[in-house]
Design a protein around this motif. Structure first.
Motif, PDB file in Angstrom:
ATOM      1  N   ARG A  36       0.825  -1.220   0.000  1.00  0.00           N
ATOM      2  CA  ARG A  36       0.000   0.000   0.000  1.00  0.00           C
ATOM      3  C   ARG A  36       0.852   1.259   0.000  1.00  0.00           C
ATOM      4  N   SER A 176      -4.851  -8.529  -1.678  1.00  0.00           N
ATOM      5  CA  SER A 176      -6.161  -8.637  -2.309  1.00  0.00           C
ATOM      6  C   SER A 176      -6.422  -7.369  -3.103  1.00  0.00           C
ATOM      7  N   GLN A 178      -8.384  -5.092  -2.470  1.00  0.00           N
ATOM      8  CA  GLN A 178      -8.497  -3.938  -1.566  1.00  0.00           C
ATOM      9  C   GLN A 178      -7.175  -3.197  -1.454  1.00  0.00           C
ATOM     10  N   ASP A 179      -6.072  -3.936  -1.497  1.00  0.00           N
ATOM     11  CA  ASP A 179      -4.764  -3.298  -1.369  1.00  0.00           C
ATOM     12  C   ASP A 179      -4.439  -2.445  -2.591  1.00  0.00           C
ATOM     13  N   LEU A 182      -6.348   0.766  -1.860  1.00  0.00           N
ATOM     14  CA  LEU A 182      -5.737   1.532  -0.775  1.00  0.00           C
ATOM     15  C   LEU A 182      -4.402   2.137  -1.177  1.00  0.00           C
TER      16      LEU A 182
END
Length: 256
Positions: A36, A176, A178-179, A182
């Motif tokens: 991230r 995932s 999501q990273d 982010l």
């Protein structure tokens, strides 16, 4: 919060030559935060490049461009260039898939790798020269390394590894989609200040899709070399697009 700080340190250690003699914990959480933080490290690199460009603003443009490129390569220690050369040697060999993987693992650099390295750095240097000559606002020099590293994150997370081993595979187990999202947060402030950053992001997303398709077709998956090559390729892709834009703006009789 502690994992986030360790992740940032881990990203700095992995992506730059900045000396940080600290032993970071290697856990799924620190790996996630490290990925991230990739664009944040890119913003740091971009800030240094802008500083170099400002310090040399009264020097001849070719010297400024070469200095910026030299610092650019030095900060990363040529880490991503190694991936570019390995892929060039593998593809240049025109060998079956198994043999291409063997060539990529070979620590020696072949003639195709050297040729691609020379042309990659030459194109980067010339495009930097052109953009500095056109006196393009320097915000692009901040955004480019950050978006290039986000491209590496996107490829790593969204593309299966060809083999269940290696550094890229070990990182991938903790990540995932999501990273990927982010990782864009550090770019949010820059996008608010310079909305054109969003267009650069879209351009990089297109490059990632093209790179993903090519690596799946040619290698049946990715490894760490391909992540590094995506970072380098994404930066060159943006340089070409930015040069095309500023060329149009400068040359267009409408001045738009």
């Amino acid at each position: 919060m502690k994992d986030a700080l360790w992740g940032l340190v881990l990203a700095l250690q992995f992506l730059t030559r900045i000396p940080l003699p600290v032993a970071c914990p290697w856990t799924p959480e620190t790996r996630r935060w490290a990925v991230r933080s990739y664009p944040l490290v890119g913003l740091l690199i971009g800030g240094v490049l802008v500083l170099v460009a400002l310090l040399l603003q009264n020097a001849p443009v070719p010297i400024t461009a070469l200095a910026v490129l030299s610092v650019w390569v030095a900060l990363s220690g040529g880490l991503h260039l190694d991936g570019v050369m390995d892929i060039a040697d593998a593809l240049g060999s025109n060998q079956p898939l198994a043999r291409r993987w063997e060539i990529m693992k070979d620590s020696q650099v072949g003639s195709f790798g050297i040729l691609v390295l020379v042309f990659l750095l030459a194109w980067k240097g010339i495009l930097l020269w052109a953009l500095l000559h056109y006196q393009a606002p320097l915000w692009w020099l901040v955004a480019m390394p950050a978006l290039g590293r986000w491209a590496g994150v996107a490829l790593l997370v969204l593309t299966p590894c060809a083999q269940s081993q290696g550094l890229a595979w070990s990182w991938q187990q903790s990540l995932s989609g999501q990273d990927v999202a982010l990782a864009l947060l550090p770019m949010a402030l820059l996008a608010l200040l310079v909305p054109s950053t969003v267009l650069m992001l879209l351009a990089v997303a297109v490059f990632v899709m093209l790179m993903r398709g090519a690596m799946m077709r040619l290698f049946n998956g990715i490894n760490g070399d391909m992540v590094g090559a995506t970072i380098e390729g994404g930066e060159l892709w943006l340089l070409i697009l930015l040069w095309s834009w500023w060329q149009f703006v400068t040359v267009s009789p409408l001045g738009i």
